[in-house]
Design an enzyme around this catalytic site. Structure first.
Site, short mmCIF file in Angstrom:
data_model
loop_
_atom_site.label_atom_id
_atom_site.label_comp_id
_atom_site.label_asym_id
_atom_site.label_seq_id
_atom_site.Cartn_x
_atom_site.Cartn_y
_atom_site.Cartn_z
N LYS A 231 0.85 -1.19 0.00
CA LYS A 231 0.00 0.00 0.00
C LYS A 231 0.88 1.24 0.00
O LYS A 231 1.76 1.39 0.85
CB LYS A 231 -0.91 -0.02 1.24
CG LYS A 231 -1.88 -1.18 1.26
CD LYS A 231 -2.67 -1.25 2.56
CE LYS A 231 -1.80 -1.75 3.70
NZ LYS A 231 -2.58 -1.97 4.95
N ASP A 263 -7.91 -1.44 5.85
CA ASP A 263 -8.83 -2.57 5.95
C ASP A 263 -9.74 -2.63 4.72
O ASP A 263 -10.05 -3.70 4.21
CB ASP A 263 -9.68 -2.47 7.22
CG ASP A 263 -8.82 -2.37 8.47
OD1 ASP A 263 -7.73 -2.95 8.49
OD2 ASP A 263 -9.25 -1.69 9.43
#
Length: 321
Positions: A231, A263
């Site tokens: 990420k 998440d």
């Protein structure tokens, strides 16, 4: 929600009650009550996208525990693996927006029901028929019992052919980097999919690796790992496999709340895996779900249903009539 069908994804960890402030806590004011936990956030994201998700964890025998179970069931998350602990309270966190897009979190989870998770809470039948087990570094940081539960679940998944997904998800307030690395490096070798932000990779990769590329290579070269998702925040995300690297840019949205974005990304990535999408398409779905999260207030409240994924293709300021 409990159904007769086997879950697509099983995840385990602590879900807490959340009190969100509208400004600095020291100034007082109103607090809004909700629930959140990294693993249950992923479960909600998957359920909204039409997948069967099961959350395993403990809550206290109190009103906050009842709120958590009620909220998850309302989101069609299977709570067959949830237990109510009569001897420990439900965990709590306070969330305050300190400046602009910086949020400060204060945990009240020591001695909580969720911190008493143990291997007995994850019997083999919990994973029966599942396609993916998703775990995070957060649960590992909660104490010997939760760590043992994660390890037991991973062993059971490996023995039954269930894919293992690990999100490093380092929380510096729960444990230090050195302690986390000692636990997460061997766990990562047992994971099929490792998910981490760029600065978290060092906690899962070979300690001799110094660059992102070297850390990814070390993960793919050892153990069971076949994919590494990195990420990159506003720069999007990468998915690395033995066959190469894919990059997808972030979706451009107005940021309201960055908490829960990771998440949401994970939920989108696993959703794409369950749907048989290719690496690029999986990243695009992960980034889209993450964009919904940062453009909405709360950890999971703004996550999209499958039919809403195309909403971000509309022009800014558009009204759906």
């Amino acid at each position: 929600m409990t159904t007769g069908a086997a879950p697509d994804v099983v995840t385990l960890g602590e879900t807490m009650a959340v009190l969100r402030a509208g400004g600095p806590l020291r100034l007082g004011g109103d607090l809004r009550l909700s629930v959140a936990g990294a693993e249950s956030n992923v479960a909600v994201g998957l359920a909204r996208l039409g997948h069967r998700a099961r959350w395993v964890g403990r809550v206290g025998d109190d009103e906050l525990g009842t709120l958590i179970l009620r909220s998850l069931r309302a989101e069609c998350v299977d709570t067959a693996g949830a237990r109510t602990d009569p001897d420990a309270p439900t965990g709590l966190l306070l969330s305050e927006p300190r400046i602009a897009d910086l949020t400060r979190i204060q945990y009240y989870r020591a001695g909580s029901a969720g911190s008493r998770l143990c291997p007995d809470d994850v019997p083999a039948e919990t994973l029966a028929g599942a396609r993916v087990l998703h775990v995070t570094g957060i649960t590992c940081a909660l104490g010997p019992g939760p760590l043992a539960a994660v390890r037991a679940a991973v062993r059971a998944a490996r023995a039954s052919g269930v894919l293992v997904s690990l999100d490093v998800n380092h929380r510096a307030r729960l444990w230090g980097a050195s302690e986390a690395a000692d636990v997460l490096r061997p766990l990562a070798r047992d994971a099929d999919i490792v998910i981490a932000s760029d600065d978290e990779l060092a906690l899962a990769a070979d300690p001799s690796a110094r660059t992102t590329a070297d850390r990814v290579r070390s993960l793919l070269a050892g153990g069971h790992t076949r994919e590494v998702a990195v990420k990159l925040g506003g720069e999007g995300a990468e998915l690395h496999t033995p066959h190469g690297r894919e990059h997808a840019p972030a979706r451009r949205v107005t940021v309201r709340d960055t908490v829960g974005a990771g998440d949401a990304f994970t939920a989108g990535l696993l959703s794409g895996l369950l749907d048989g999408l290719g690496p690029r398409e999986r990243l695009e779905r992960a980034n889209t779900v993450g964009a919904f999260a940062v453009a909405s207030a709360g950890d999971w409240e703004g996550l999209p249903e499958r039919r809403e994924l195309a909403l971000l293709e509309r022009e800014d300021g558009a009204t759906v009539r």
